[in-house]
Design an enzyme around this catalytic site. Structure first.
Site, PDB file in Angstrom:
ATOM      1  N   LYS A   9     -10.308  -0.261  10.202  1.00 19.86           N
ATOM      2  CA  LYS A   9     -10.488  -1.284   9.318  1.00 19.86           C
ATOM      3  C   LYS A   9     -10.842  -2.800  10.459  1.00 19.86           C
ATOM      4  O   LYS A   9     -11.161  -3.890   9.880  1.00 19.86           O
ATOM      5  CB  LYS A   9      -9.186  -1.844   8.618  1.00 19.86           C
ATOM      6  N   GLN A  36      -4.437  -5.051   6.816  1.00 16.15           N
ATOM      7  CA  GLN A  36      -5.582  -5.887   6.390  1.00 16.15           C
ATOM      8  C   GLN A  36      -5.274  -7.333   6.962  1.00 16.15           C
ATOM      9  O   GLN A  36      -6.240  -8.288   6.537  1.00 16.15           O
ATOM     10  CB  GLN A  36      -5.176  -6.028   4.847  1.00 16.15           C
ATOM     11  N   CYS A  54      -4.784   2.757  -3.553  1.00 18.78           N
ATOM     12  CA  CYS A  54      -3.516   3.012  -3.110  1.00 18.78           C
ATOM     13  C   CYS A  54      -2.454   2.042  -3.081  1.00 18.78           C
ATOM     14  O   CYS A  54      -1.594   1.935  -2.224  1.00 18.78           O
ATOM     15  CB  CYS A  54      -3.863   3.469  -1.551  1.00 18.78           C
ATOM     16  N   HIS A 112       0.730  -1.258  -0.068  1.00 18.95           N
ATOM     17  CA  HIS A 112      -0.244   0.087   0.050  1.00 18.95           C
ATOM     18  C   HIS A 112       0.887   1.338  -0.104  1.00 18.95           C
ATOM     19  O   HIS A 112       1.893   1.176   0.432  1.00 18.95           O
ATOM     20  CB  HIS A 112      -0.902  -0.264   1.293  1.00 18.95           C
ATOM     21  N   ASP A 130       2.944  -4.608   8.120  1.00 23.68           N
ATOM     22  CA  ASP A 130       1.679  -3.808   8.019  1.00 23.68           C
ATOM     23  C   ASP A 130       0.865  -4.666   8.146  1.00 23.68           C
ATOM     24  O   ASP A 130       0.355  -5.499   7.191  1.00 23.68           O
ATOM     25  CB  ASP A 130       2.020  -2.947   6.777  1.00 23.68           C
TER      26      ASP A 130
HETATM   27  N1  PLP Z   1      -1.574  -0.520   4.705  1.00 24.78           N
HETATM   28  C1  PLP Z   1      -2.529  -1.412   4.039  1.00 24.78           C
HETATM   29  C2  PLP Z   1      -2.276  -2.740   3.791  1.00 24.78           C
HETATM   30  C3  PLP Z   1      -3.819  -0.715   3.873  1.00 24.78           C
HETATM   31  O1  PLP Z   1      -4.579  -1.688   3.254  1.00 24.78           O
HETATM   32  C4  PLP Z   1      -4.040   0.322   4.311  1.00 24.78           C
HETATM   33  C5  PLP Z   1      -5.488   1.030   3.945  1.00 24.78           C
HETATM   34  O2  PLP Z   1      -6.095   0.852   3.021  1.00 24.78           O
HETATM   35  C6  PLP Z   1      -3.204   1.204   5.083  1.00 24.78           C
HETATM   36  C7  PLP Z   1      -1.888   0.600   5.128  1.00 24.78           C
HETATM   37  C8  PLP Z   1      -3.237   2.564   5.563  1.00 24.78           C
HETATM   38  O3  PLP Z   1      -4.319   2.607   6.305  1.00 24.78           O
HETATM   39  P1  PLP Z   1      -4.765   3.839   7.028  1.00 24.78           P
HETATM   40  O4  PLP Z   1      -5.474   4.786   5.814  1.00 24.78           O
HETATM   41  O5  PLP Z   1      -5.964   3.701   8.069  1.00 24.78           O
HETATM   42  O6  PLP Z   1      -3.475   4.422   7.567  1.00 24.78           O
END
Ligand code: PLP
Length: 415
Positions: A235, A212, A373, A132, A209
């Site tokens: 999420k 998800q 993203c 992401h 990270d």
């Molecule tokens: N990392 C992953 C794998 C994501 O799917 C997302 C958001 O879709 C993020 C990071 C960023 O999350 P946030 O916008 O809540 O900071």
């Protein structure tokens, strides 16, 4: 979980679960809402809404500084969520849990604080091609500032990281490996145990990270052995505005602050400021107190539903969705990893994903269309965008049927 293990799990009562989420009974464009965009942000159970509303109605005060009862109570409730979160992800010490706004802020915190003091000119930071943007841009900014190199491990046609490829990309200059536990655009579950072992065998710290991952599976950071783990509350069926950085105490302890201000200091004078211990050192300013309380309620709710039941139901639902989509010849699923969560990204031949999403919306079906993203993933699979349907434990087979009916309608319209 194997098929045999799944068969032993008490099945999830999905209708009972759905009744816990008030929004799931509303309509959109006169049709029952079919919510298939939980990877972007998931819906909230009533207990989360109530916990926050009750806090604002009868428990609200700022934390950590008031000497009066209301502030002491709010502080106890906020700190209790730190312990709930520690237990939720299997961390050894509540000081390893830092509350931030979201996964993005958590990665920026590490890139800024840890990265600036450990990455120098010519060093390398290793990520994967399925990240992401939140796990690309902070490292890219660090590398630009330091004259370091961002290296990217490619992914195969199924959307998986191959361990041999990862190994080939590690060098004596690799200072950090930062990869997702689960991909938001592909659904791939990465082999994090092996990746962590590979990094640690070479003395390289690793950030995972988990944005998800945590909505779909039980995570234990000590068993995985990672150095940093990040996720967002929104999420995880909690509110937006509260997220988590887990960091191994030894590493956090040695890290300088990220943001400066109130609540993160030990003492301040114009000549010199000394900083608070962790985690306060990383929680400058007034946090989203109600958000953290809502996050605690979301975690307790998930644990009351039970991970075994959630995982077993999601596997069943994903198998059903994959079969139904496979029966539509125009659908090409992007992201066919052998281990994945129910994130279904696909291309519908001849129709732009934005058109797909708009027609589905008229049917009450909420899906995401775009690059999610994760523009490099789109480039890797040579598509400008995909349509993405994500399933959570509150989804049903009839939600999948509604998606398929909607896609048939799209195909009729764009014939
Ligand atoms: N990392 C992953 C794998 C994501 O799917 C997302 C958001 O879709 C993020 C990071 C960023 O999350 P946030 O916008 O809540 O900071």
């Amino acid at each position: 979980m194997s098929t045999a293990e799944r068969a032993l799990v008490a099945p999830l009562d999905v209708e009972k679960v759905r009744a816990d989420f008030p929004i799931l009974s509303r309509s959109v464009h006169g049709k029952p809402l079919v919510f298939l965009d939980s990877a972007a942000s998931s819906q909230k159970p009533q207990v989360v809404i109530d916990a926050m509303s009750e806090f604002y109605s009868s428990g609200y005060a700022n934390i950590h500084r008031g000497l009066y009862e209301l502030s002491a109570e709010a502080t106890r409730r906020y700190e209790a969520v730190r312990e709930i979160t520690r237990n939720f992800i299997g961390a050894g010490d509540a000081r390893e849990i830092v509350f931030v706004r979201n996964a993005t802020e958590a990665i920026n915190l590490v890139a800024h604080s840890w990265g600036r003091s450990h990455v120098s000119e010519g060093d390398e930071v290793l990520i994967s091609a399925m990240e992401h943007h939140a796990n690309i841009v902070p490292w890219q900014m660090l590398c630009e500032e330091k004259g370091a190199v961002l290296r990217v491990v490619p992914i195969n046609d199924r959307g998986e990281i191959e361990l041999e490829a990862l190994e080939q990309h590690i060098s004596s200059r690799t200072r950090m490996i930062s990869v997702c536990h689960v991909s938001n655009a592909l659904g791939t579950i990465n082999p994090v145990d092996e990746i962590v072992s590979m990094a640690h065998a070479r003395g390289i710290p690793i950030l995972l990270d988990g944005a998800q991952a945590v909505p779909h599976m039980k995570v234990n950071v000590e068993e995985i052995g990672c150095d940093f783990y990040v996720f967002s509350g929104h999420k995880l069926f909690g509110p937006s505005g509260a997220g988590v950085l887990y960091g191994r105490l030894e590493l956090l302890d040695a890290m300088p602050p990220f943001l400066g201000g109130g609540d993160m200091i030990e003492s301040v004078s114009f000549e010199k400021t000394t900083y608070a211990e962790v985690p306060q050192r990383f929680e400058a300013g007034t946090p989203d107190i109600a958000g953290v309380i809502g996050l605690g309620a979301a975690i307790e709710y998930l644990e009351s539903v039970g991970w075994d039941a959630i995982e077993a139901w999601e596997v069943e639902l994903m198998d059903y969705a994959v079969d139904r989509l496979a029966a539509i010849p125009e659908v090409r699923v992007i992201g066919t990893a052998r281990r994945k969560v129910p994130v279904l990204s696909f291309d519908l031949e001849g129709v732009h994903p934005h058109d797909v999403a708009m027609v589905l919306d008229q049917e009450g079906v909420a899906v995401r269309a775009g690059h999610h993203c994760a523009q490099p993933v789109m480039e890797r699979f040579e598509v400008p965008a995909t349509t993405r349907a994500t399933l959570a434990f509150y989804n049903t087979r009839s939600d999948v049927d509604a998606l398929v009916r909607g896609l048939e309608k799209v195909l009729e319209l764009f014939d």
